[in-house]
Design an enzyme around this catalytic site. Structure first.
Site, PDB file in Angstrom:
ATOM      1  N   HIS A  29       0.836  -1.227   0.000  1.00 42.64           N
ATOM      2  CA  HIS A  29       0.000   0.000   0.000  1.00 42.64           C
ATOM      3  C   HIS A  29       0.860   1.262   0.000  1.00 42.64           C
ATOM      4  CE1 HIS A  29      -4.045   1.837   1.481  1.00 42.64           C
ATOM      5  NE2 HIS A  29      -3.315   2.768   0.905  1.00 42.64           N
ATOM      6  N   ASN A  49      -5.295   5.977  -7.134  1.00 45.49           N
ATOM      7  CA  ASN A  49      -6.009   7.264  -6.998  1.00 45.49           C
ATOM      8  C   ASN A  49      -5.154   8.379  -7.613  1.00 45.49           C
ATOM      9  OD1 ASN A  49      -4.212   6.985  -4.801  1.00 45.49           O
ATOM     10  ND2 ASN A  49      -5.475   8.184  -3.405  1.00 45.49           N
ATOM     11  N   ASP A 107      -8.802   2.540  -3.517  1.00 45.97           N
ATOM     12  CA  ASP A 107      -8.237   3.141  -2.304  1.00 45.97           C
ATOM     13  C   ASP A 107      -8.240   4.667  -2.363  1.00 45.97           C
ATOM     14  OD1 ASP A 107      -6.981   3.006   0.302  1.00 45.97           O
ATOM     15  OD2 ASP A 107      -5.308   3.949  -0.736  1.00 45.97           O
ATOM     16  N   ASN A 134      -6.171   8.903   7.034  1.00 47.69           N
ATOM     17  CA  ASN A 134      -7.408   8.163   6.884  1.00 47.69           C
ATOM     18  C   ASN A 134      -7.096   6.689   6.698  1.00 47.69           C
ATOM     19  OD1 ASN A 134     -10.104   7.716   6.620  1.00 47.69           O
ATOM     20  ND2 ASN A 134     -10.289   8.545   4.541  1.00 47.69           N
ATOM     21  N   ASP A 190       0.914   2.556   3.792  1.00 47.97           N
ATOM     22  CA  ASP A 190       0.001   3.608   3.311  1.00 47.97           C
ATOM     23  C   ASP A 190       0.768   4.927   3.153  1.00 47.97           C
ATOM     24  OD1 ASP A 190      -2.161   5.030   2.444  1.00 47.97           O
ATOM     25  OD2 ASP A 190      -3.263   4.955   4.336  1.00 47.97           O
ATOM     26  N   PHE A 212      -5.871  14.172   4.021  1.00 53.85           N
ATOM     27  CA  PHE A 212      -5.535  12.994   4.829  1.00 53.85           C
ATOM     28  C   PHE A 212      -4.247  12.352   4.320  1.00 53.85           C
ATOM     29  CE2 PHE A 212     -10.215  13.066   5.353  1.00 53.85           C
ATOM     30  CZ  PHE A 212     -10.350  12.800   6.708  1.00 53.85           C
TER      31      PHE A 212
HETATM   32  N1  LIG Z   1      -4.479   7.271   3.777  1.00 53.98           N
HETATM   33  C1  LIG Z   1      -4.655   8.545   3.560  1.00 53.98           C
HETATM   34  O1  LIG Z   1      -4.881   9.268   4.527  1.00 53.98           O
HETATM   35  N2  LIG Z   1      -4.622   9.076   2.337  1.00 53.98           N
HETATM   36  C2  LIG Z   1      -4.419   8.383   1.109  1.00 53.98           C
HETATM   37  C3  LIG Z   1      -5.619   7.633   0.664  1.00 53.98           C
HETATM   38  C4  LIG Z   1      -5.849   6.332   1.375  1.00 53.98           C
HETATM   39  O2  LIG Z   1      -4.949   5.474   1.451  1.00 53.98           O
HETATM   40  O3  LIG Z   1      -6.945   6.113   1.841  1.00 53.98           O
HETATM   41  C5  LIG Z   1      -3.998   9.372   0.046  1.00 53.98           C
HETATM   42  O4  LIG Z   1      -4.093   9.072  -1.140  1.00 53.98           O
HETATM   43  O5  LIG Z   1      -3.502  10.446   0.418  1.00 53.98           O
HETATM   44 ZN   LIG Z   2      -7.054   4.108   1.947  1.00 56.40          ZN
END
Ligand SMILES: NC(=O)N[C@@H](CC(=O)O)C(=O)O
Ligand SMILES: [Zn+2]
Length: 435
Positions: free
Chosen positions: A60, A94, A152, A278, A305, A323
């Site tokens: 991720h 995304n 995502d 997030n 992430d 986020f």
């Molecule tokens: N995790 C996050 O807070 N942000 C992610 C999106 C995601 O992974 O949900 C992003 O693309 O910035």
């Molecule tokens: Zn996510």
């Protein structure tokens, strides 16, 4: 090409560190032994008695290319990951444009082939434009190399679309990877709903915003037989229902992020964007449930992430900041320092969660440091500490609450297919051999 990594220590199956020498030949591990004749080698790396592991796998990350290259690029994001010891990373879709057609997807694949310094596997979206309306051409995207399917960044908002996507993915033998967030339960929330949100006067996000969508999806996964993987699990309720679903035989796997393991909402020092991600940092009980979930096998792997944003975007309060926090460059080090040195986790478990399981659950080849395995390797300096210094990040971004944290395990070397791509040490590492 013969390369020797001398003075290595690897984790043996009883979780002991065993001194070995590693012989790398033609991109693979050729031999592991006590002593080899140094004259045989074209290149010698002295691991100085430090830990050598298989390269880490992160399922991720956000590389932001195309569309948001001021935040990160395939090049800088993969460099950042290689600095963290990751040799394989899986990139979220995304992007702008969203790679929701075969043609757009192939364009991203081309950029990866050109710029990535480690193995980058690209996700395709579940629906066109990440809107919960129309499915993508899964079979076509699979043929173009889609690693798995995910929206995502946003949840799939209707059960019907999720059901159809799962049915199709089951047929295509690809996983549905879910960021779960029911937007009708969001109420403009920006951090976990609880006492800390009240203190800061900020709108909260209920755990049920996440877990209620997981509950829906688990039943649909059972119905369709798809491999369903849950992104960044953050709440105790999510862990509980995934545990129950696993016991009932549903093909579900899930990941947890270092920040959710290390921090709770109470730790949020100030109303600043570097604490905003997030899903949000939740309560102490949630944090404990995530640790327990890893230990009992409910949670399969740790992912970062890695979500880079510009300084201007993140250097704002919770209401204005987007986020996401960065994570690639110190994820292993955070986990090692916080949980291995305190004997909550063993090193062997961490390698299971950060290298073996993420590959295994998605059907990728698993590196077990056996003869013939790819020479995707990392050397970590677990005996000396360093400080997280955002000015030295290879990522374009520096949005993280972990700046200034003292950590053990600085990455001394990262090798991809037997080539050194990162060489660190003395906090002044450098990029090597970038392809
Ligand atoms: N995790 C996050 O807070 N942000 C992610 C999106 C995601 O992974 O949900 C992003 O693309 O910035
Ligand atoms: Zn996510």
């Amino acid at each position: 090409m013969n390369l020797l990594i001398k003075n290595s220590r690897i984790i043996s199956h009883d979780n002991q560190l065993t001194p070995v020498q590693i012989w790398v030949k033609d991109q693979v591990i050729h031999a592991i032994g006590e002593q080899f004749d140094e004259k045989t080698f074209d290149q010698i790396i002295d691991a100085k008695g430090q830990l050598v592991t298989q390269g880490l796998v992160d399922v991720h990350v956000h590389l932001r290319e195309p569309g948001f290259t001021y935040k990160e690029t395939i090049k800088t994001g993969s460099q950042a990951a290689s600095r963290g010891g990751f040799t394989t990373i899986c990139a979220m879709p995304n992007l702008d444009p969203v790679p929701d057609t075969v043609e757009r997807f192939k364009q991203v694949q081309n950029s990866i082939a050109q710029d990535a310094v480690n193995h980058v596997l690209q996700y395709a979206p579940i629906t066109k434009g990440l809107r919960s309306e129309e499915l993508v051409d899964q079979a076509g995207l699979k043929d173009a190399g889609a690693f798995a399917f995910t929206n995502d960044g946003v949840g799939v908002q209707t059960a019907g679309i999720m059901y159809l996507a799962m049915k199709e993915a089951a047929k295509n033998k690809r996983a549905i990877v879910a960021h779960t967030e029911d937007e009708s339960l969001l109420f403009n929330g920006v951090m976990h709903k609880g006492k800390r949100a009240e203190e800061l006067g900020l709108p909260g996000i209920m755990s049920a915003t996440e877990s209620s969508q997981i509950a829906r999806d688990l039943l649909l996964a059972e119905e369709t037989g798809v491999h369903y993987h849950v992104c960044h699990v953050s709440s105790k309720e999510s862990v509980r229902i995934i545990r129950q679903a696993k016991a009932a035989g549903v093909h579900v796997t899930c990941e947890v992020c270092p920040h959710h393991l290390l921090l709770a909402d109470d730790d949020i020092k100030e109303n600043h964007g570097y604490w905003k991600m997030n899903p949000p940092l939740r309560a102490k009980e949630d944090q404990a449930a995530l640790i327990e979930g890893l230990l009992d096998g409910t949670i399969d792997c740790i992912s970062t992430d890695h979500a880079p944003h510009s300084f201007a975007e993140k250097n704002q309060d919770f209401l204005k900041s987007p986020f996401g926090i960065v994570g690639s460059e110190y994820a292993f080090q955070l986990i090692y320092t916080t949980f291995v040195k305190t004997e909550v986790f063993t090193l062997e478990q961490v390698i299971q969660w950060m290298a073996i399981n993420p590959a295994e659950i998605f059907g990728l080849p698993v590196n077990r440091l056996d003869i013939g395995d790819p020479a995707d390797l990392a050397v970590f300096d677990i005996d000396h500490s360093y400080t997280v210094d955002e000015k030295k990040f290879l990522s374009k971004a520096e949005n993280t609450p972990f700046i200034g944290k003292k950590l053990f395990g600085d990455t001394l070397y990262t090798l991809v297919d037997g080539k050194i791509v990162w060489q660190g040490g003395n906090q002044n590492g450098s990029l090597v051999n970038f392809r």
